[in-house]
Motif scaffolding. Structure first.
Motif, short mmCIF file in Angstrom:
data_model
loop_
_atom_site.label_atom_id
_atom_site.label_comp_id
_atom_site.label_asym_id
_atom_site.label_seq_id
_atom_site.Cartn_x
_atom_site.Cartn_y
_atom_site.Cartn_z
N THR A 37 -9.46 34.65 -5.54
CA THR A 37 -10.90 34.57 -5.76
C THR A 37 -11.34 33.15 -5.42
O THR A 37 -10.51 32.23 -5.33
N LEU A 38 -12.63 32.95 -5.29
CA LEU A 38 -13.14 31.61 -5.03
C LEU A 38 -12.77 30.68 -6.18
O LEU A 38 -12.38 29.53 -5.95
N ALA A 39 -12.87 31.18 -7.41
CA ALA A 39 -12.52 30.37 -8.58
C ALA A 39 -11.06 29.94 -8.53
O ALA A 39 -10.73 28.79 -8.89
N GLU A 40 -10.18 30.83 -8.09
CA GLU A 40 -8.76 30.48 -7.99
C GLU A 40 -8.51 29.45 -6.90
O GLU A 40 -7.67 28.56 -7.06
N ILE A 41 -9.24 29.55 -5.80
CA ILE A 41 -9.11 28.54 -4.73
C ILE A 41 -9.55 27.18 -5.26
O ILE A 41 -8.84 26.18 -5.08
N VAL A 42 -10.68 27.13 -5.94
CA VAL A 42 -11.19 25.87 -6.51
C VAL A 42 -10.20 25.32 -7.53
O VAL A 42 -9.91 24.12 -7.55
N GLU A 43 -9.67 26.18 -8.37
CA GLU A 43 -8.70 25.76 -9.39
C GLU A 43 -7.48 25.10 -8.75
O GLU A 43 -7.01 24.07 -9.22
N GLN A 44 -6.99 25.68 -7.66
CA GLN A 44 -5.85 25.08 -6.97
C GLN A 44 -6.22 23.77 -6.29
O GLN A 44 -5.43 22.83 -6.27
N LEU A 45 -7.43 23.70 -5.75
CA LEU A 45 -7.89 22.46 -5.12
C LEU A 45 -7.99 21.33 -6.14
O LEU A 45 -7.69 20.18 -5.84
N GLU A 46 -8.42 21.67 -7.35
CA GLU A 46 -8.59 20.66 -8.40
C GLU A 46 -7.27 20.03 -8.83
O GLU A 46 -7.26 18.95 -9.41
N LYS A 47 -6.17 20.67 -8.53
CA LYS A 47 -4.85 20.08 -8.81
C LYS A 47 -4.56 18.92 -7.87
O LYS A 47 -3.80 18.02 -8.19
N GLU A 48 -5.17 18.96 -6.68
CA GLU A 48 -4.91 17.95 -5.66
C GLU A 48 -6.06 16.94 -5.51
O GLU A 48 -5.84 15.78 -5.18
N PHE A 49 -7.29 17.38 -5.75
CA PHE A 49 -8.46 16.54 -5.56
C PHE A 49 -9.20 16.38 -6.89
O PHE A 49 -9.37 17.35 -7.62
N LYS A 50 -9.67 15.16 -7.15
CA LYS A 50 -10.39 14.90 -8.41
C LYS A 50 -11.74 15.59 -8.44
O LYS A 50 -12.09 16.27 -9.38
N ASN A 51 -12.53 15.39 -7.42
CA ASN A 51 -13.86 15.98 -7.36
C ASN A 51 -13.94 16.95 -6.20
O ASN A 51 -13.98 16.54 -5.05
N VAL A 52 -13.98 18.23 -6.52
CA VAL A 52 -14.05 19.25 -5.48
C VAL A 52 -15.53 19.58 -5.25
O VAL A 52 -16.23 20.00 -6.17
N ASN A 53 -15.98 19.36 -4.03
CA ASN A 53 -17.34 19.68 -3.65
C ASN A 53 -17.41 21.18 -3.34
O ASN A 53 -16.85 21.64 -2.34
N LEU A 54 -18.08 21.93 -4.22
CA LEU A 54 -18.15 23.38 -4.04
C LEU A 54 -18.79 23.76 -2.71
O LEU A 54 -18.41 24.77 -2.11
N MET A 55 -19.74 22.98 -2.24
CA MET A 55 -20.38 23.28 -0.97
C MET A 55 -19.37 23.21 0.18
O MET A 55 -19.41 24.03 1.10
N SER A 56 -18.45 22.27 0.11
CA SER A 56 -17.39 22.18 1.13
C SER A 56 -16.50 23.40 1.09
O SER A 56 -16.06 23.91 2.14
N VAL A 57 -16.21 23.88 -0.11
CA VAL A 57 -15.38 25.09 -0.25
C VAL A 57 -16.12 26.29 0.35
O VAL A 57 -15.56 27.03 1.16
N TYR A 58 -17.38 26.47 -0.03
CA TYR A 58 -18.18 27.57 0.51
C TYR A 58 -18.27 27.49 2.03
O TYR A 58 -18.11 28.50 2.72
N ASN A 59 -18.54 26.31 2.55
CA ASN A 59 -18.68 26.14 4.00
C ASN A 59 -17.37 26.46 4.73
O ASN A 59 -17.37 27.07 5.81
N THR A 60 -16.25 26.05 4.15
CA THR A 60 -14.95 26.33 4.77
C THR A 60 -14.66 27.82 4.75
O THR A 60 -14.22 28.40 5.76
N ILE A 61 -14.91 28.47 3.62
CA ILE A 61 -14.69 29.92 3.53
C ILE A 61 -15.59 30.64 4.53
O ILE A 61 -15.14 31.55 5.24
N ASP A 62 -16.85 30.23 4.62
CA ASP A 62 -17.77 30.84 5.61
C ASP A 62 -17.25 30.66 7.03
O ASP A 62 -17.30 31.60 7.83
#
Length: 157
Positions: A37-62
């Motif tokens: 899920t998108l939430a799971e992708i963000v959760e995994q990203l937060e392990k590596e990056f301090k501040n995850v920009n949700l717009m970057s995640v959405y744009n990459t998925i798009d």
């Protein structure tokens, strides 16, 4: 067969897309996991990056959806899940426990009559691009425990 991390990166480079650290991390996550899920992708990203920009995640998925690198699935009718694009993309879903299994066994995939399905589409003036097939039933655990028996079972025999 699913695309590898390297192949996806090469495809995006060929089309002159920027390959930011967050974009590369998302691709790595998608190539090492299924049914996210998108939430799971963000959760995994937060392990590596301090501040995850949700717009970057959405744009990459798009971007990955637009380039047919990723498919979306809604197995439970509510939550969107992301998987690397495969053709065909075949899933089995247990209606009792909601377990999802991605079918990759070539012997099983060969038994799916995609040739006739493709020909049927062409007769209707459609050009087949890819197939996403999902089968619903009961997994062996639920079947053995007696869970999930419903009124449709008798109609399938």
């Amino acid at each position: 067969m699913a695309l590898s991390y390297e192949k996806i990166v090469d495809l995006l480079k060929e089309k002159n897309y920027r390959l930011t650290d967050i974009r590369l991390a998302i691709i790595k996550i998608l190539t090492t996991n299924e049914h996210l899920t998108l939430a799971e992708i963000v959760e995994q990203l937060e392990k590596e990056f301090k501040n995850v920009n949700l717009m970057s995640v959405y744009n990459t998925i798009d971007l990955l959806l637009r380039e047919h690198i990723v498919f979306t699935n809604t197995f439970d009718g509510k939550q969107i899940w992301y998987d690397l694009a495969q053709n065909p993309s075949v899933h089995m879903i247990c209606d009792a426990c909601k377990n999802v299994v991605h079918i990759t066994d070539s012997e099983i995939l060969q038994k799916i009559d995609l040739i006739n399905l493709s020909e049927g589409m062409k007769k209707m003036a459609w050009e087949p691009i890819h197939f996403k097939i999902e089968g619903h039933g009961l997994c062996s655990n639920c079947l053995n425990s007696g869970e999930g028996h419903n009124h449709f079972d008798d109609d399938l025999d």
